[in-house]
Write an enzyme that holds these catalytic residues in place. Structure first.
Site, PDB file in Angstrom:
ATOM      1  CE  LYS A 160      -4.945  -2.088  11.014  1.00  0.00           C
ATOM      2  NZ  LYS A 160      -3.814  -2.094  10.047  1.00  0.00           N
ATOM      3  CG  ASN A 167       0.756   1.277   4.878  1.00  0.00           C
ATOM      4  OD1 ASN A 167       0.416   1.946   5.845  1.00  0.00           O
ATOM      5  ND2 ASN A 167       0.351   1.556   3.634  1.00  0.00           N
ATOM      6  CE1 TYR A 189      -8.581  -1.004  10.148  1.00  0.00           C
ATOM      7  CE2 TYR A 189      -8.670  -0.361  12.463  1.00  0.00           C
ATOM      8  CZ  TYR A 189      -8.090  -0.263  11.205  1.00  0.00           C
ATOM      9  OH  TYR A 189      -7.015   0.569  11.010  1.00  0.00           O
ATOM     10  NE  ARG A 240      -4.719   5.053  -2.618  1.00  0.00           N
ATOM     11  CZ  ARG A 240      -6.038   4.876  -2.540  1.00  0.00           C
ATOM     12  NH1 ARG A 240      -6.868   5.756  -3.035  1.00  0.00           N
ATOM     13  NH2 ARG A 240      -6.519   3.803  -1.942  1.00  0.00           N
ATOM     14  CB  VAL A 251      -1.396  -7.755   0.771  1.00  0.00           C
ATOM     15  CG1 VAL A 251      -0.441  -6.737   0.160  1.00  0.00           C
ATOM     16  CG2 VAL A 251      -2.564  -7.080   1.478  1.00  0.00           C
ATOM     17  CB  SER A 271      -5.349   0.690  14.177  1.00  0.00           C
ATOM     18  OG  SER A 271      -6.339   1.579  14.668  1.00  0.00           O
ATOM     19  N   GLY A 316       0.832  -1.200   0.000  1.00  0.00           N
ATOM     20  CA  GLY A 316       0.000   0.000   0.000  1.00  0.00           C
ATOM     21  C   GLY A 316       0.861   1.242   0.000  1.00  0.00           C
TER      22      GLY A 316
END
Length: 256
Positions: A161, A91, A157, A16, A65, A144, A13
């Protein structure tokens, strides 16, 4: 492309947002950079051109990925083009849709888990053997601060993580004897496209910069704030830090 004698970093990633800032920062520190992207080839190529204009070598690589075959092809291509791999920055990531556990689509759960956790595991498994051949290796996992609170309506999420961090802590112990440092960098709200979409959805905020006065140190976290931590962790100045998680949120979660 001939083999490189400089340290080589692969940033997933990397075209950006946070990934772009990391790619440019590592190049500024003298590394050659393999910039991975999934869909936005234009952004990845622009990042590559900026790195090249600064005198470092760079190449863009398309790969999703979450797919093992793509990850294998990606690592093989980087090694073929650069001749070595010293730094892996996992990332690439996606957001979940803000549903409760009861209302979460199982397809979404699998997609988010595969992108953050399975993809990072695949890439570490494929890249670490090449790092063992170098004097030093570094793996950085971008997590995160969501794992500090595990807020409601973010099950996929939060789970992904948390699994990513478990990978980091485990890998750090396994690869210590091979002089490979493994660390986790965990941003809070960052001024990226994903951050903008999040705040628009949950708070109706269209301009993240409007939040600057209420944020630690007078500004919303920027991609460069995150990249600077990564740059230090993989630099010669980091001689003794591995198996650690660094939260990059200005203590924002504790001030609210």
């Amino acid at each position: 492309m001939t083999a490189s004698s400089s340290r080589v970093a692969l940033v997933t990633g990397g075209g950006r947002g946070i990934g772009r800032a990391i790619s440019l920062g590592l190049a500024a520190d003298g590394m050659d950079v393999a910039v991975n992207f999934r869909r936005d080839r234009e952004a990845a190529e622009a990042t590559v051109e900026e790195i090249r204009s600064a005198g470092r070598r760079a190449q863009a690589y398309q790969a999703s990925v979450d797919l093992l075959d793509d990850d294998r092809r990606l690592v093989e291509a980087v090694l073929a083009d650069f001749g070595r791999l010293d730094v892996l920055v996992c990332n690439a990531g996606i957001a979940s849709r803000g549903q409760s556990v009861v209302n979460t689509d199982p397809v979404e759960l699998e997609r988010v888990m595969r992108t953050h956790a399975f993809g990072a595991h695949h890439l570490c498994q494929l890249a670490v053997p090449a790092m063992r051949e170098q004097e030093r290796g570094d793996v950085i996992l971008i997590s995160s601060v969501a794992t500090l609170t595990h807020a409601a309506n973010g099950g996929p999420y939060n789970m992904a993580k948390a699994a990513l961090e478990a990978l980091g802590y485990t890998l750090a112990k396994e690869e210590l004897r091979h002089d490979i440092r493994v660390n986790i960098v965990a941003p809070g709200l960052v001024d990226t496209t994903m951050g903008q979409k999040l705040m628009r959805a949950v708070a109706g905020v269209d301009d993240l910069r409007a939040l600057d006065p209420s944020m630690p140190f007078g500004h919303v976290c920027t991609p460069d704030d995150v990249a600077n931590v990564v740059r230090w962790l993989v630099s010669p100045q980091n001689t003794y830090v591995t198996g650690q998680k660094i939260n990059v949120d200005g203590l924002a979660n504790f001030l609210r």
